[in-house]
Each structure stands twice: as C-alpha cells, then as structure tokens.
Motif scaffolding. Sequence first.
Motif, PDB file in Angstrom:
ATOM      1  N   ALA A  42     -76.112  33.792  51.905  1.00  0.00           N
ATOM      2  CA  ALA A  42     -75.700  34.767  52.964  1.00  0.00           C
ATOM      3  C   ALA A  42     -74.058  35.005  52.773  1.00  0.00           C
ATOM      4  CB  ALA A  42     -75.893  34.522  54.348  1.00  0.00           C
ATOM      5  N   ALA A  43     -73.382  33.791  52.736  1.00  0.00           N
ATOM      6  CA  ALA A  43     -72.020  33.564  52.800  1.00  0.00           C
ATOM      7  C   ALA A  43     -71.556  34.094  51.369  1.00  0.00           C
ATOM      8  CB  ALA A  43     -71.580  32.173  52.642  1.00  0.00           C
ATOM      9  N   ILE A  44     -72.316  34.022  50.334  1.00  0.00           N
ATOM     10  CA  ILE A  44     -71.883  34.751  48.826  1.00  0.00           C
ATOM     11  C   ILE A  44     -71.758  36.231  49.166  1.00  0.00           C
ATOM     12  CG2 ILE A  44     -72.485  35.185  46.728  1.00  0.00           C
ATOM     13  CD1 ILE A  44     -73.710  32.347  46.659  1.00  0.00           C
ATOM     14  N   ILE A  45     -72.705  36.762  50.017  1.00  0.00           N
ATOM     15  CA  ILE A  45     -72.773  38.152  50.102  1.00  0.00           C
ATOM     16  C   ILE A  45     -71.500  38.788  51.122  1.00  0.00           C
ATOM     17  CG2 ILE A  45     -73.678  40.082  51.702  1.00  0.00           C
ATOM     18  CD1 ILE A  45     -76.547  38.703  51.414  1.00  0.00           C
ATOM     19  N   ILE A  46     -71.043  37.854  51.864  1.00  0.00           N
ATOM     20  CA  ILE A  46     -69.615  38.072  52.574  1.00  0.00           C
ATOM     21  C   ILE A  46     -68.720  38.130  51.545  1.00  0.00           C
ATOM     22  CG2 ILE A  46     -67.903  37.243  54.200  1.00  0.00           C
ATOM     23  CD1 ILE A  46     -70.610  36.728  56.117  1.00  0.00           C
TER      24      ILE A  46
END
Length: 204
Positions: free
Chosen positions: A146-150
């Motif tokens: 999820a953080a990588i998407i951001i």
Amino acid sequence: MKKAKLKFKWPIVNKKKTKLLDELALSQEDAEHLIEQSYTVAAIMIFLAKAEMKKFEDLSKEEVIKTWSRDVLLVEWFGKVEKRKEVKEVIKRTNSIYKIIFKNKLKVRIRSSKDTASAMNYGAFLSKNTITLFPKWFSKSLEDRAAIIIHEFIHLSQPDQKLDGQRVYGSSLARRLAIEKPKKARKSAENYEWYCLELYQIKK
C-alpha cells in the motif's frame, strides 16, 4: 468518497499471461484480490494523512510552524520548517495523492519482471490513470504494498531524491534526508511512503 475503481490489464497473449501467473505463484483471482486489498489500505493511509493536514487550516504563520514542530512524525520524515509555504508544499502533495486515489477509474497493468530494467522495481505510474505492477511488489507485506503505491504516485511529479549522490531508498536514508536536506525530503517519494506507513501503523 469512494476509492478509484480498478480495471486490471493482463498480457493479451495467453502464453505470456500464464508465465506471469507462474512467476507470481498466484491465480489471477488471488492476484487481483491482493491488489484490491492493497489499494484499499493505500486509500486509508492517504485519508489519514490528509486528515492530519487539516490541523493547519486557519492558523497564523507562527501557529503553523509551531504546530508542525510539535508533530514528531512530520519532523521525522519532512524535517523542520521555517516558513508556512514549506508546510503548504507537503499539504499540496498529500492532497494531490488523495485526489488521484479517489478518482473514478484506474488501470492496473500487471507485467513480468522481464518487462522492467531494474530488479528493484516494484511498479510505476505511466499516467495518473495507469499503474504498472511487477512481481517484486507482490512479494511485499500488505502495508508495504500500500505504501509503495503512494510512493509511486509522488513519482508522477517528482524524481528520486539523492543524498550525497546516493538515491534515497529505505527508512534510514529518508530520515537523514529530512534532517540534512528537508527541502528535498518534502519532494521525496520515499519520505511520503514512510510517513504514510508509520502514521497508518499508529492510527490503525
């Protein structure tokens, strides 16, 4: 607001698609579920980050700087500020990610590791409406995905930041960047990734 509706784009040639699913060690259904799940968490992360920024509304210049200085996470990942416009810079980028994540549609291209020049590549945005994800992304934990998407959303407008000639990658370098080069930290995809991840872990 509802998060963007995802449209999955797999390789058209069946042979390539089969090889890709073998590389992922997942069925198509499981892979798409994993992406949906990760995108939902990314939406929660940026929702929380946007909510944190609301505390700066209607504050005087002095109050904005004092409020920022008291926020341990903001200082940890984006450094100290001296001007209100430096705070607005982080607010603007956070809001831009929020708007994209909560858009109507997003195309998700799933591609083989052979389709990227870097073995470290998790994914990349081709535009505000299309992201490509590679097998390495699927190997991470839910929160990391999820953080990588951001992280990748920030790259729509900002390149990787460097510290002493080294690309900022990982929490240690991101923290150093915030201390030594806060102006760069406020543009760093890595720093937004870690801020949103840590905020989510505290708030969940």
